[in-house]
Design an enzyme around this catalytic site. Structure first.
Site, PDB file in Angstrom:
ATOM      1  N   TRP A  99      53.938  27.030  11.207  1.00 21.20           N
ATOM      2  CA  TRP A  99      52.670  26.537  11.774  1.00 21.20           C
ATOM      3  C   TRP A  99      52.892  25.895  13.133  1.00 21.20           C
ATOM      4  O   TRP A  99      52.093  26.077  14.060  1.00 21.20           O
ATOM      5  CB  TRP A  99      51.984  25.565  10.814  1.00 21.20           C
ATOM      6  N   ASP A 166      49.292  17.992  13.756  1.00 22.62           N
ATOM      7  CA  ASP A 166      48.697  18.847  12.731  1.00 22.62           C
ATOM      8  C   ASP A 166      49.053  18.202  11.395  1.00 22.62           C
ATOM      9  O   ASP A 166      50.216  18.180  10.998  1.00 22.62           O
ATOM     10  CB  ASP A 166      49.289  20.259  12.847  1.00 22.62           C
ATOM     11  N   LYS A 190      43.976  21.832   2.019  1.00 18.03           N
ATOM     12  CA  LYS A 190      45.209  21.439   1.354  1.00 18.03           C
ATOM     13  C   LYS A 190      45.017  20.131   0.582  1.00 18.03           C
ATOM     14  O   LYS A 190      45.421  20.017  -0.552  1.00 18.03           O
ATOM     15  CB  LYS A 190      46.363  21.275   2.346  1.00 18.03           C
TER      16      LYS A 190
END
Ligand SMILES: *Cc1c(COP(=O)(O)O)cnc(C)c1O
Length: 357
Positions: A99, A166, A190
């Site tokens: 990511w 993030d 999540k």
């Protein structure tokens, strides 16, 4: 059979969140209408938005001068919105996994990007520590929890330049010092709610500093000025997020949550370290308390499929590791109860008894 959901994302939500959201889908606030068929500008939905923002601020103790936004496009759109709004000349990125890489790649569309450090050489099994943040970059970007590799930055780091994080897979897992960050963002799916909405916590005074024109929908200011209602926001996912935030507050907030998370993670890592069949993939000091990655020990590699089948038959869902590292990954987000972690540990012990008799 009771199922335990270890999916990495979208992932487990508290049962009460699912029930309350289902109720609102059928009849929102006793209106006789579904939350899916009312105006986002109605008084009742505005109250949902206001309470969700207020709970974000309360639970994370967000200081004045920050806005909380709920936007479409997922965390991946933030990979582009961050540089669009903040990168004038140069940005710095810490490369801790898939990511982080994707975020870095998007920034290159907007200017020079410095990769200050990377743990790619060791399959992202650790968080690089020896690096210098260039003082002349516009911001420094980190990925606090590396969902795929199971490593995590669990302390708020000091950065001489605006810090962007993030936090898709570890927001609300621990208390945060938000004042150390310029932007915190993530997909909700999540640890906060269903897919379809991203959260952004943005310090207002970092905006308006780039010279390029920014299209309206990609400009953070648009959403700050319109309270995330410039256009129709993802109404239903935001409602589910609100129910998660209420659940978290009732539980005692992020301090209590962190304690529970550490207990759960410690239980599972202790079993991985003790059980000769398994070994962890992340270095112990950087282990994530959200995504626990492990493989079969070298001499038992051929038992991998068998254990997957064994655990699945006992109600463990979603423990197969990401295709890029294989093995197993148990995502033990906030909503995973301790008994779920214990059930997985019991599986590992039983599998050991059967195979190492
Ligand atoms: C899942 C994940 C993403 C991607 O989120 P989308 O909402 O699907 O774009 C980004 N970063 C991290 C750390 C993730 O875990």
């Amino acid at each position: 059979m009771k199922k335990y959901n270890f999916n990495a994302g979208p992932s487990i939500l508290p049962q009460v969140v699912i029930e309350k959201t289902a109720e609102a889908v059928k009849d929102f606030n006793g209106s006789g209408l579904s939350i899916m068929e009312i105006s986002h500008r109605s008084k009742d939905f505005q109250a949902v938005m206001d309470e969700a923002v207020a709970l974000f601020k309360e639970l994370l103790q967000i200081p004045d001068g920050y806005s909380v936004l709920f936007l479409g496009g997922g965390a991946s759109l933030q990979f582009c919105m961050v540089p669009y709004n903040l990168l004038e000349k140069k940005a710095a990125y810490l490369n801790t996994g898939t990511w982080a890489n994707k975020a870095l790649k998007e920034a290159k569309f907007f200017g020079e990007v410095v990769e200050v450090a990377s743990s790619k050489d060791a399959l992202y099994s650790y968080i690089p520590k020896d690096y210098t943040i260039p003082a002349d970059a516009d911001y420094f970007h980190i990925t606090t929890n590396n969902t795929i590799y199971g490593t995590e930055i669990r302390k708020d780091i000091d950065s001489p330049i605006p810090l962007v994080a993030d936090m898709s897979s570890d927001i609300f897992s621990r208390p945060l010092d938000v004042s150390k960050y310029a932007v915190i963002y993530g997909g909700a799916q999540k640890n906060v709610g269903p897919a379809g909405v991203a959260f952004v916590i943005v310090k207002e005074d970092v905006l308006g500093k780039v010279s390029r024109p920014i299209p309206t929908m990609l400009n953070y200011r648009t959403h700050v000025e319109n309270g995330s209602m410039f256009n129709t926001p993802p109404v239903l996912p935001i409602y589910a997020c609100l129910e998660t935030l209420r659940w978290l507050k009732a539980l005692g907030g992020v301090e209590v949550m962190e304690k529970i998370n550490i207990e759960k993670a410690t239980m599972l890592y202790e079993e991985i370290d003790r059980n000769p069949l398994f070994k962890g993939t992340a270095v112990p000091e950087d282990r994530s308390i959200m995504n626990v990655c492990f493989v079969m020990s070298d001499e038992y590699k051929d038992l991998e499929q068998e254990f997957l089948k064994f655990a699945t038959e006992r109600g463990m869902v979603g423990i197969k590791g990401h295709r890029s590292i294989g093995g197993f990954r148990a995502s033990i987000y906030n909503a995973m109860p301790k008994e779920g972690v214990q059930a997985l540990i019991d599986c590992m012990r039983e599998f050991e008894r059967i195979n190492l008799r």
